[in-house]
Design an enzyme around this catalytic site. Sequence first.
Site, PDB file in Angstrom:
ATOM      1  N   LYS A  12       0.823  -1.213   0.000  1.00 49.98           N
ATOM      2  CA  LYS A  12       0.000   0.000   0.000  1.00 49.98           C
ATOM      3  C   LYS A  12       0.857   1.263   0.000  1.00 49.98           C
ATOM      4  CE  LYS A  12      -2.359   0.367   3.659  1.00 49.98           C
ATOM      5  NZ  LYS A  12      -1.290   1.172   4.308  1.00 49.98           N
TER       6      LYS A  12
ATOM      7  N   THR B  78       3.996   1.472  -0.925  1.00 54.63           N
ATOM      8  CA  THR B  78       4.716   1.474  -2.200  1.00 54.63           C
ATOM      9  C   THR B  78       3.833   2.023  -3.314  1.00 54.63           C
ATOM     10  OG1 THR B  78       5.936  -0.478  -1.445  1.00 54.63           O
ATOM     11  CG2 THR B  78       6.012   0.011  -3.801  1.00 54.63           C
TER      12      THR B  78
ATOM     13  N   ARG C 205       2.441   8.296   6.806  1.00 48.02           N
ATOM     14  CA  ARG C 205       2.758   8.250   8.238  1.00 48.02           C
ATOM     15  C   ARG C 205       4.236   7.939   8.441  1.00 48.02           C
ATOM     16  NH1 ARG C 205      -0.769   3.564  10.058  1.00 48.02           N
ATOM     17  NH2 ARG C 205      -0.344   2.973   7.920  1.00 48.02           N
TER      18      ARG C 205
ATOM     19  N   LYS D 210       8.149  -5.967  10.186  1.00 42.37           N
ATOM     20  CA  LYS D 210       8.217  -5.342   8.870  1.00 42.37           C
ATOM     21  C   LYS D 210       9.638  -5.003   8.431  1.00 42.37           C
ATOM     22  CE  LYS D 210       4.951  -2.571   7.495  1.00 42.37           C
ATOM     23  NZ  LYS D 210       3.988  -1.454   7.367  1.00 42.37           N
TER      24      LYS D 210
ATOM     25  N   ALA E 174      -3.311   1.618  12.488  1.00 37.81           N
ATOM     26  CA  ALA E 174      -4.722   1.538  12.111  1.00 37.81           C
ATOM     27  C   ALA E 174      -5.449   0.405  12.802  1.00 37.81           C
ATOM     28  CB  ALA E 174      -4.862   1.392  10.602  1.00 37.81           C
TER      29      ALA E 174
ATOM     30  N   PHE F  66      -3.352  -0.524   6.935  1.00 42.70           N
ATOM     31  CA  PHE F  66      -3.953  -1.856   6.806  1.00 42.70           C
ATOM     32  C   PHE F  66      -5.086  -1.853   5.773  1.00 42.70           C
ATOM     33  CE2 PHE F  66      -2.167  -2.287  11.248  1.00 42.70           C
ATOM     34  CZ  PHE F  66      -1.109  -3.081  10.854  1.00 42.70           C
TER      35      PHE F  66
ATOM     36  N   PHE G 144       3.661  -8.596  -9.028  1.00 47.01           N
ATOM     37  CA  PHE G 144       4.800  -9.420  -8.627  1.00 47.01           C
ATOM     38  C   PHE G 144       5.254 -10.226  -9.838  1.00 47.01           C
ATOM     39  CE2 PHE G 144       3.495  -8.181  -4.523  1.00 47.01           C
ATOM     40  CZ  PHE G 144       4.426  -8.576  -3.575  1.00 47.01           C
TER      41      PHE G 144
ATOM     42  N   TRP H 250       7.040  -0.975  -8.481  1.00 44.41           N
ATOM     43  CA  TRP H 250       8.144  -1.541  -7.695  1.00 44.41           C
ATOM     44  C   TRP H 250       9.369  -1.721  -8.589  1.00 44.41           C
ATOM     45  CZ3 TRP H 250      11.384  -5.760  -7.423  1.00 44.41           C
ATOM     46  CH2 TRP H 250      12.024  -5.987  -6.193  1.00 44.41           C
TER      47      TRP H 250
END
Length: 556
Positions: free
Chosen positions: A71, A73, A94, A105, A273, A301, A381, A409
């Site tokens: 999200k 990214t 954030r 993470k 969140a 999230f 991906f 990405w």
Amino acid sequence: MASDIEIARAATLKPITEIGARLDIPADALESYGSTKAKVRSDFIAGLSDRPDGKLVLVTAINPTPAGEGKTTTTVGLGDGLNRIGKRAAICLREPSLGPCFGMKGGAAGGGHAQVVPMEDINLHFTGDFHAITSAHNLLSALIDNHIYWGNALGLDTRRITWRRVMDMNDRALRQIVSSLGGVANGFPREAGFDITVASEIMAILCLASDLADLQKRLGDIIVGYRRDRSAVTARDLEADGAMTVLLKEAMQPNLVQTLENNPAFVHGGPFANIAHGCNSVIATRTALKLADYVVTEAGFGADLGAEKFFDIKCRKAGLKPDAAVIVATVRALKMNGGVAREALGEENVEALVRGCVNLGRHIENVKSFGLPVVVAINHFISDTDAEVAALQAYAAEQGVEAVLCRHWADGSKGTEALARKVVEMVEGGTSNFAPIYPDDMPLMAKIETIATKIYRADGVAADKQVVEQLERWEADGFGHLPVCMAKTQYSFSADPTLRGAPTGHIVPVREVRLSAGAGFIVAICGEIMTMPGLPKVPSANHIRLDADGQIEGLF
């Protein structure tokens, strides 16, 4: 391909004054922290009030899985994509917490060629905002115990102190403690505990306050506990609000950094969140809206948590009206929602993908219910097959939305051109008719039930008599108009993290409610969610270190 941190380290960063100039921020309106990050001065922000607002786009996602959704990214990629097609765009994110950085993470500044930089600084101490919030919070804790030690003139009932301490680290051992042991000199022993800093009411206050005066008022409104007659004692009663505001004076100013493509990014505030309201600061978003034509922001999230709170808390309180929403999904995560084991996610499985799409479908319905036009961003991906992508796009089309394949990405803004053009099409179409899903004057329990039934698709809410009576007391005390902030697992629409897809027939158990009078919402704690997370069996901290050249390894 190089790792995220290697890509970030190889980037050519421009001086932060040049990034500010992209938004017509003069150099003297920036307080620089080195050459590549700065705070935007409050007096400059105050002078922007008469400018018209740009367009606000929310990026949200399906429920997270270990397969990853991307999200943040995608938020970065979309901001870069909008700039690529000639729009004056900024992003609002954030700040990452040290808890998940050293927990699961390992970092939260985007990924691949869609990152905000300097990545190491943003993920670690950055400009010290979280330390200031932690200090202000624990100053109030110290003043409470000190007041009791010196005679307790306010008559605080030590059994009814609701203010807990915080630290910005996952430490399950501190969830419940007994403080002030060791004799008379150390005060009166009592049960207490710690939350993580991102769950602090002061974090929420900083992210919802409009300016320093509003910040101090909200800090003063914090209820720290109750007397024996159940009357409230506030931070203002303890004369703590002034000193707390002083500690937060610099932290209140939004941080300006840049993407890998040298586009402006505001990174400020960081409530989780799943246990808080999951959005960056109002002051950063408002500032960006005054300076850019398009502002892309994210909410933590899945849309059942972050987006719902963005709409029902942040937008309601700040008077924001979003123009469009992007829901991020991945083939891998949808296959996992369809029952595929993590180790088999690289294998084509269209049937499982279609089964898992019910999770995406419900998020689409929910976001549409707030009156916003929606587009799905397929975060690509390398293992995704053409058949899987086509099946996902066909499913989205059945829901009346377009699903756009995004390769940010790997390719940066080139990979989000199509998404950026779709977002512009939706925004310029002017079809947003935003409205929260419940009114201010609805009873507090009914607000909780509305979120549980309309967003989570639960059959109802289970709450002990004490919870219901507490909500009724707060309504009698004048807090019935506040929105509710659901603290719930991020992994499922239900309160059971193992229930993937789009479960129905479940009950949402509310085990505790907390009043955040300064922030301006009620927190409903559901199921087994913890406001102080623990570390996993093998935390990311085990792999973070300095190499022989003094460079950080292990952040990703």
